[in-house]
Design a protein around this motif. Structure first.
Motif, PDB file in Angstrom:
ATOM      1  N   ALA A   1       0.821  -1.213   0.000  1.00 37.09           N
ATOM      2  CA  ALA A   1       0.000   0.000   0.000  1.00 37.09           C
ATOM      3  C   ALA A   1       0.860   1.270   0.000  1.00 37.09           C
ATOM      4  O   ALA A   1       0.359   2.357  -0.259  1.00 37.09           O
ATOM      5  CB  ALA A   1      -0.929  -0.006   1.215  1.00 37.09           C
ATOM      6  N   ARG A   2       2.158   1.120   0.309  1.00 32.03           N
ATOM      7  CA  ARG A   2       3.050   2.281   0.361  1.00 32.03           C
ATOM      8  C   ARG A   2       4.138   2.196  -0.702  1.00 32.03           C
ATOM      9  O   ARG A   2       5.164   2.870  -0.605  1.00 32.03           O
ATOM     10  CB  ARG A   2       3.671   2.381   1.773  1.00 32.03           C
ATOM     11  CG  ARG A   2       2.632   2.810   2.801  1.00 32.03           C
ATOM     12  CD  ARG A   2       2.946   2.335   4.212  1.00 32.03           C
ATOM     13  NE  ARG A   2       1.843   2.679   5.118  1.00 32.03           N
ATOM     14  CZ  ARG A   2       0.717   1.947   5.236  1.00 32.03           C
ATOM     15  NH1 ARG A   2       0.525   0.848   4.530  1.00 32.03           N
ATOM     16  NH2 ARG A   2      -0.240   2.336   6.073  1.00 32.03           N
ATOM     17  N   ALA A   3       3.909   1.376  -1.708  1.00 31.31           N
ATOM     18  CA  ALA A   3       4.940   1.106  -2.715  1.00 31.31           C
ATOM     19  C   ALA A   3       5.449   2.372  -3.391  1.00 31.31           C
ATOM     20  O   ALA A   3       6.644   2.481  -3.684  1.00 31.31           O
ATOM     21  CB  ALA A   3       4.405   0.117  -3.747  1.00 31.31           C
ATOM     22  N   GLU A   4       4.576   3.342  -3.584  1.00 33.70           N
ATOM     23  CA  GLU A   4       5.029   4.536  -4.324  1.00 33.70           C
ATOM     24  C   GLU A   4       5.989   5.398  -3.503  1.00 33.70           C
ATOM     25  O   GLU A   4       6.631   6.297  -4.045  1.00 33.70           O
ATOM     26  CB  GLU A   4       3.821   5.335  -4.871  1.00 33.70           C
ATOM     27  CG  GLU A   4       3.144   6.275  -3.919  1.00 33.70           C
ATOM     28  CD  GLU A   4       2.266   5.543  -2.882  1.00 33.70           C
ATOM     29  OE1 GLU A   4       1.677   6.228  -2.035  1.00 33.70           O
ATOM     30  OE2 GLU A   4       2.163   4.288  -2.913  1.00 33.70           O
ATOM     31  N   ARG A   5       6.121   5.081  -2.205  1.00 34.48           N
ATOM     32  CA  ARG A   5       7.093   5.833  -1.375  1.00 34.48           C
ATOM     33  C   ARG A   5       8.460   5.133  -1.364  1.00 34.48           C
ATOM     34  O   ARG A   5       9.339   5.513  -0.609  1.00 34.48           O
ATOM     35  CB  ARG A   5       6.561   6.005   0.046  1.00 34.48           C
ATOM     36  CG  ARG A   5       5.270   6.850   0.087  1.00 34.48           C
ATOM     37  CD  ARG A   5       4.793   7.067   1.500  1.00 34.48           C
ATOM     38  NE  ARG A   5       5.591   8.067   2.207  1.00 34.48           N
ATOM     39  CZ  ARG A   5       5.452   8.361   3.500  1.00 34.48           C
ATOM     40  NH1 ARG A   5       4.540   7.709   4.218  1.00 34.48           N
ATOM     41  NH2 ARG A   5       6.217   9.263   4.069  1.00 34.48           N
TER      42      ARG A   5
END
Ligand code: ASP
Ligand code: MG
Length: 447
Positions: free
Chosen positions: A26-30
């Motif tokens: 869910a936080r892959a783009e960070r």
């Protein structure tokens, strides 16, 4: 990039690791860089196996090792890698039986297997969950001195390696590495000391200039009071590093602040989060002081089972050298003193560790009258703004109406006001102080 650290309970089983995968995805783009502990109680179990081997019980050591191997198989499908590691480990354990000696260096060789395995297993589970995960062997980037079992990182070399290896990988992949482990300049496996994965997360975050370091645990964050004493505490949304350090010293168990010093030095925020309730925003720890607005106190911490020692000079007034003699006695018996108050003829102090109390008492009695009270508790109000807010002591005394306060001191840091109460009065004291200081809450700071 963000660093996300997951402790032993967060990766204790296949189901737990699957939850972690969801949180990371869910936080892959960070651009997460994930640091994991050994699964569940693996480190303890490894050390128990090694100690059994050293004691000469080969069969028992190998059967415990087999149990641990089966546990890893049961929670992961990484069959070949698990067996390879356990085959190596079995050789090491047999060697310990022969040697009959467990050196610090061998301790690290054994205990490192927990994170070596968990980091490979988590990488594999992330891949199965559809993430493009890569494993980095922490021993290739965390360089330490050779004080095995308590090794200190060589920050310059470690930061250089982290900077060279991790950001290029994290640009395209989810990076996974084990906490706790490193290696010496000669390439020998070392560890940062028990509980060292938080330290790894902080070192990695500092080394790669992460925008945030997340420590995922099994609590919602830091609270306005200890839930084991009084329920109904509120979550602290943001506090300073100094406050977190003070709270840890006075008994809060969430995070050992020394472990996040590298992050704080580089001004990287550290967030405590709950892997079972990832929707809760947790507690953010920042380098600078946090103004609590109407709430100068951020939290009430307490330490139970404290022993108070009251030492009265047998002369009329305290003679020159009296304090020094007292502290020399405690020092000689390696007993740390927490709180001290003095008056003209008396010194009162508290200790946590009573192992040498009988000898301490005997020695003190040679030049003073000593009385000891067990089952005392230290209550500590912590907040950056306590020093700037007049009248706090008056509010404390008001709230403690009728409860006997035995020693009171404002810490040298002036971040806290602490006092001692009888253990039997602890719950009542904390409840009453909590009502006094947290009936209205600054919504920017508390939830
Ligand atoms: N696995 C190591 C330990 O149990 C390190 C950690 O969990 O932080 O001490
Ligand atoms: Mg831990």
């Amino acid at each position: 990039m963000i660093v996300m650290k997951f402790g032993g309970t967060s990766v204790e089983s296949a189901a737990a690791i699957a939850r972690v995968a969801g949180i990371v995805q869910a936080r892959a783009e960070r651009h997460p860089v994930v640091v994991v502990s050994a699964m569940g109680k693996t480190t303890n179990r490894l050390l128990e196996i090694a100690n059994t081997a050293v004691a000469g019980d080969r069969d028992k050591a190998l059967s415990l090792l087999e149990n641990l191997r089966q546990f890893h198989h049961q929670e992961s499908s990484l069959t070949a890698a698990i067996d390879e590691h356990f085959a190596e480990l079995a050789e090491l354990i047999k060697g310990l039986v022969v040697m009959g000696e467990f050196t610090p260096r061998a301790t690290d060789a054994v205990s490192a297997y927990g994170e070596r395995l968990s980091s490979l297993i988590v990488t594999e589970e992330f891949r199965k969950a559809g993430m493009d995960a890569v494993h980095v062997d922490a021993r290739k980037v965390i360089v330490t001195d050779n004080r095995h079992t308590q090794a200190a990182p060589n920050f310059i070399e470690t930061y250089k390696r982290l900077e060279g290896v991790v950001p290029p990988l994290a640009a395209k992949h989810v990076v996974v590495m084990g906490g706790f482990i490193g290696s010496t300049a000669e390439g020998i496996t070392s560890t940062l000391g028990r509980g060292g994965s938080d330290f790894t997360a902080s070192i990695v975050g500092a080394g790669i200039g992460a925008e945030e370091i997340q420590i995922w645990t099994d609590v919602d964050g830091m609270l306005t009071c200890d839930p084991r004493i009084v329920e109904g505490g509120h979550r602290i949304r943001v506090c300073s590093f100094a406050e977190a350090a003070e709270l840890a010293y006075f008994g809060a168990k969430v995070l050992h602040p020394a472990t996040v010093v590298p992050a704080i030095e580089k001004n990287i925020p550290v967030r405590i989060l709950n892997s079972r309730r990832p929707e809760v925003e947790g507690t953010l720890i920042v380098a600078e002081a946090v103004n609590g607005g109407a709430n100068p106190v951020k939290s009430i911490a307490c330490k139970q089972n404290i022993t108070a020692v009251s030492i009265t000079s047998t002369r009329m007034l305290m003679a020159h050298g009296f304090l020094r003699r007292i502290f020399e006695v405690f020092d000689r018996h390696e007993t740390a003193v927490d709180m001290v108050t003095t008056s003209e003829v008396n010194v009162s102090l508290t200790i946590d560790n009573t192992r040498h109390l009988a000898s301490i008492q005997t020695e003190l009695a040679q030049f003073s009258e000593v009385s000891i009270e067990e089952n005392q508790a230290i209550v500590s109000l912590v907040g950056d703004n306590i020093r700037h807010t007049p009248g706090i002591a008056a509010r404390v005394f008001g709230a403690m109406n009728g409860i006997n306060i035995r020693m009171i001191s404002q810490g040298a840091s002036r971040l806290n006001i602490s006092f001692v109460v009888d253990g039997a009065d602890l719950t009542r004291s904390v409840a009453s102080l909590h009502t006094e200081f947290f009936s209205t809450l600054d919504p920017a700071v508390f939830d």
